[in-house]
Design a protein around this motif. Structure first.
Motif, short mmCIF file in Angstrom:
data_model
loop_
_atom_site.label_atom_id
_atom_site.label_comp_id
_atom_site.label_asym_id
_atom_site.label_seq_id
_atom_site.Cartn_x
_atom_site.Cartn_y
_atom_site.Cartn_z
N UNK A 128 7.83 -9.52 8.08
CA UNK A 128 8.23 -10.40 6.99
C UNK A 128 9.48 -9.82 6.35
N UNK A 129 10.52 -10.61 6.13
CA UNK A 129 11.74 -10.08 5.52
C UNK A 129 11.44 -9.38 4.19
N UNK A 130 12.10 -8.27 3.92
CA UNK A 130 11.84 -7.54 2.67
C UNK A 130 12.28 -8.35 1.46
N UNK A 131 11.71 -8.00 0.32
CA UNK A 131 12.06 -8.66 -0.94
C UNK A 131 12.98 -7.72 -1.72
N UNK A 189 4.49 3.93 8.98
CA UNK A 189 3.82 3.15 7.97
C UNK A 189 2.44 2.69 8.44
N UNK A 190 1.55 2.55 7.46
CA UNK A 190 0.18 2.12 7.73
C UNK A 190 0.07 0.64 7.43
N UNK A 191 -1.01 0.05 7.85
CA UNK A 191 -1.25 -1.36 7.55
C UNK A 191 -2.09 -1.49 6.30
N UNK A 192 -1.98 -2.65 5.66
CA UNK A 192 -2.79 -2.87 4.46
C UNK A 192 -4.27 -2.85 4.80
N UNK A 193 -4.62 -3.33 5.97
CA UNK A 193 -6.04 -3.37 6.34
C UNK A 193 -6.64 -1.98 6.37
N UNK A 194 -5.91 -1.04 6.96
CA UNK A 194 -6.43 0.33 7.03
C UNK A 194 -6.60 0.91 5.63
N UNK A 195 -5.62 0.68 4.77
CA UNK A 195 -5.72 1.19 3.41
C UNK A 195 -6.91 0.60 2.67
N UNK A 196 -7.13 -0.69 2.82
CA UNK A 196 -8.25 -1.34 2.15
C UNK A 196 -9.58 -0.81 2.65
N UNK A 228 7.20 6.94 -3.15
CA UNK A 228 5.75 7.22 -3.13
C UNK A 228 5.17 6.98 -1.73
N UNK A 229 5.71 7.64 -0.70
CA UNK A 229 5.26 7.35 0.66
C UNK A 229 3.83 7.79 0.95
N UNK A 230 3.34 8.82 0.25
CA UNK A 230 1.99 9.31 0.56
C UNK A 230 0.93 8.24 0.40
N UNK A 231 1.02 7.44 -0.68
CA UNK A 231 0.02 6.39 -0.92
C UNK A 231 0.23 5.21 0.01
N UNK A 232 1.47 4.76 0.15
CA UNK A 232 1.73 3.52 0.87
C UNK A 232 1.64 3.68 2.38
N UNK A 233 1.67 4.91 2.88
CA UNK A 233 1.54 5.12 4.32
C UNK A 233 0.19 5.72 4.68
N UNK A 234 -0.75 5.79 3.73
CA UNK A 234 -2.08 6.32 3.99
C UNK A 234 -2.75 5.55 5.13
N UNK A 235 -3.46 6.20 6.10
CA UNK A 235 -3.79 7.62 6.13
C UNK A 235 -2.76 8.52 6.81
N UNK A 242 6.67 -6.10 2.99
CA UNK A 242 5.31 -6.63 3.09
C UNK A 242 5.06 -7.08 4.52
N UNK A 243 4.04 -6.53 5.22
CA UNK A 243 3.38 -5.26 4.90
C UNK A 243 4.30 -4.10 5.20
N UNK A 244 3.97 -2.89 4.79
CA UNK A 244 2.70 -2.46 4.19
C UNK A 244 2.82 -2.15 2.71
N UNK A 245 3.54 -2.97 1.95
CA UNK A 245 3.69 -2.78 0.51
C UNK A 245 4.38 -1.47 0.17
N UNK A 246 5.45 -1.15 0.87
CA UNK A 246 6.23 0.03 0.54
C UNK A 246 7.53 -0.40 -0.11
N UNK A 247 8.03 0.42 -1.00
CA UNK A 247 9.32 0.16 -1.62
C UNK A 247 10.30 1.24 -1.19
N UNK A 248 11.55 0.83 -1.03
CA UNK A 248 12.62 1.75 -0.66
C UNK A 248 13.78 1.58 -1.63
#
Length: 336
Positions: free
Chosen positions: A251-254, A16-23, A300-307, A274-280
């Motif tokens: 952070x514990x998953x929601x 998984x990628x971090x939100x910072x990298x994606x932004x 949708x792992x391609x978007x949420x684990x970018x790059x 959260x992070x990195x905003x992935x759903x399972x």
């Protein structure tokens, strides 16, 4: 046993990628064109009737020196796929899902040949999608054509109705070869637009290529001594590792969605990390007299684990009662 389960779970999330990298990537691609241009080198390129030349930019440089026709050609090979399979992969993974790029695709069932790309608001239209038989060698050739109907507010200078793209899939030399050609005309930002097009088309072509390859697998097994009920083991795993994060330093998953009906205890079918905003999601559970199991996947792992682009991330966990104890088998299948 819990520590082992946590270790396995941690291994399954190393991609998984971090939100910072994606932004950062989003800003570079879609929000910082003006800033990038102000820091561009003193040398740039443009097209003339005689061909492409280098021009030194001076104080009197005009936007016309950065105008011209941009043409990008990308080629990829698919040794294990037919032209039909490669074309279908392009349609299903790139056109409908964005091909793992940091974008969202908006389309409707009423107009499946049209799509809007977010956050750029670029609009594209599919013109042709067919597979024809080559009469000479009875092989098949797939072809897809599309165009940009609206470049959106973040791509100033692109001349309307000049964009064209053609993707062909032809079987040759024991492999399907994909040729992806894109062309359009711009009045400014030639160098920047050429680089962005080369990167986005090249990255999308690579992800289509890799989604057709054999998946990579990580498999970890262990046996816990004692008479342990497989049904109880799965319940504890889903409640602690799946639904509560398993004690990982995150952070514990929601959790959301319905509560699992088969052996999940209080665990719900879906969760957001959260992070990195992935759903399972839990996609399957199975129970027999001596074995229980569950299967999950990243949505949708391609978007949420970018790059770190991923086409597929599926995990399968089984608990089997044996003569020596409880056998745990955790397998993760990843297709880049």
């Amino acid at each position: 046993p819990i520590l082992l389960l946590l270790s396995i779970k941690l291994l399954s999330f190393i991609n998984f990628d971090t939100m910072a990298s994606t932004l950062v990537h989003l800003l570079i691609l879609f929000g910082g064109f003006g800033q990038l241009w102000s820091f561009s080198p003193r040398y740039t390129s443009y097209n003339t009737a005689q061909g492409r030349h280098k021009s030194q930019l001076g104080a009197d440089s005009s936007a016309g020196e950065e105008s011209g026709i941009i043409s990008v050609s990308i080629q990829r090979r698919f040794p294990d796929a037919t032209p039909e399979q490669a074309k279908d992969a392009w349609m299903d993974y790139h056109w409908k899902k964005g091909g793992g790029l940091p974008i969202f695709i908006v389309s409707s069932d009423e107009s499946p040949k049209e799509r809007t790309i977010l956050p750029t608001l670029m609009k594209e239209q599919l013109l042709d999608d067919e597979v024809e038989e080559n009469q000479e060698d009875q092989s098949h050739v797939g072809e897809i054509s599309y165009k940009v109907t609206d470049a959106g507010p973040l791509f100033p200078g692109i001349i309307p109705d000049t964009h064209s793209a053609n993707v062909t899939f032809e079987y040759t030399n024991q492999a399907t070869v994909m040729n992806w050609d894109v062309s359009f005309e711009t009045t400014k930002f030639y160098t920047l637009y050429e680089a962005v097009t080369q990167w986005t088309v090249g990255t999308a072509a690579t992800t289509v290529q890799e989604c057709l390859t054999l998946p990579r697998r990580l498999n970890v097994k262990t046996v816990i001594d004692g008479d342990i009920d497989p049904f109880l083991a799965r319940k504890e795993c889903l409640e602690f590792v799946w639904a509560s994060g398993g004690g990982l330093p995150l952070i514990p998953p929601i959790p959301f969605g319905d509560i699992l009906e088969e052996g999940g205890g209080s665990a719900r079918r879906n969760l957001l990390r959260i992070p990195p905003l992935i759903t399972e999601s839990i996609v399957d559970t199975a129970t027999t007299e001596k074995q229980t199991s569950f299967e999950y996947r990243l949505n949708r792992p391609g978007l949420t684990t970018f790059p770190f682009l991923l086409h597929t991330h599926i995990g399968h966990v089984s608990f089997t009662s044996t003569a020596t104890g409880l056998a745990i088998d955790w397998e993760v299948e990843i297709r880049p």
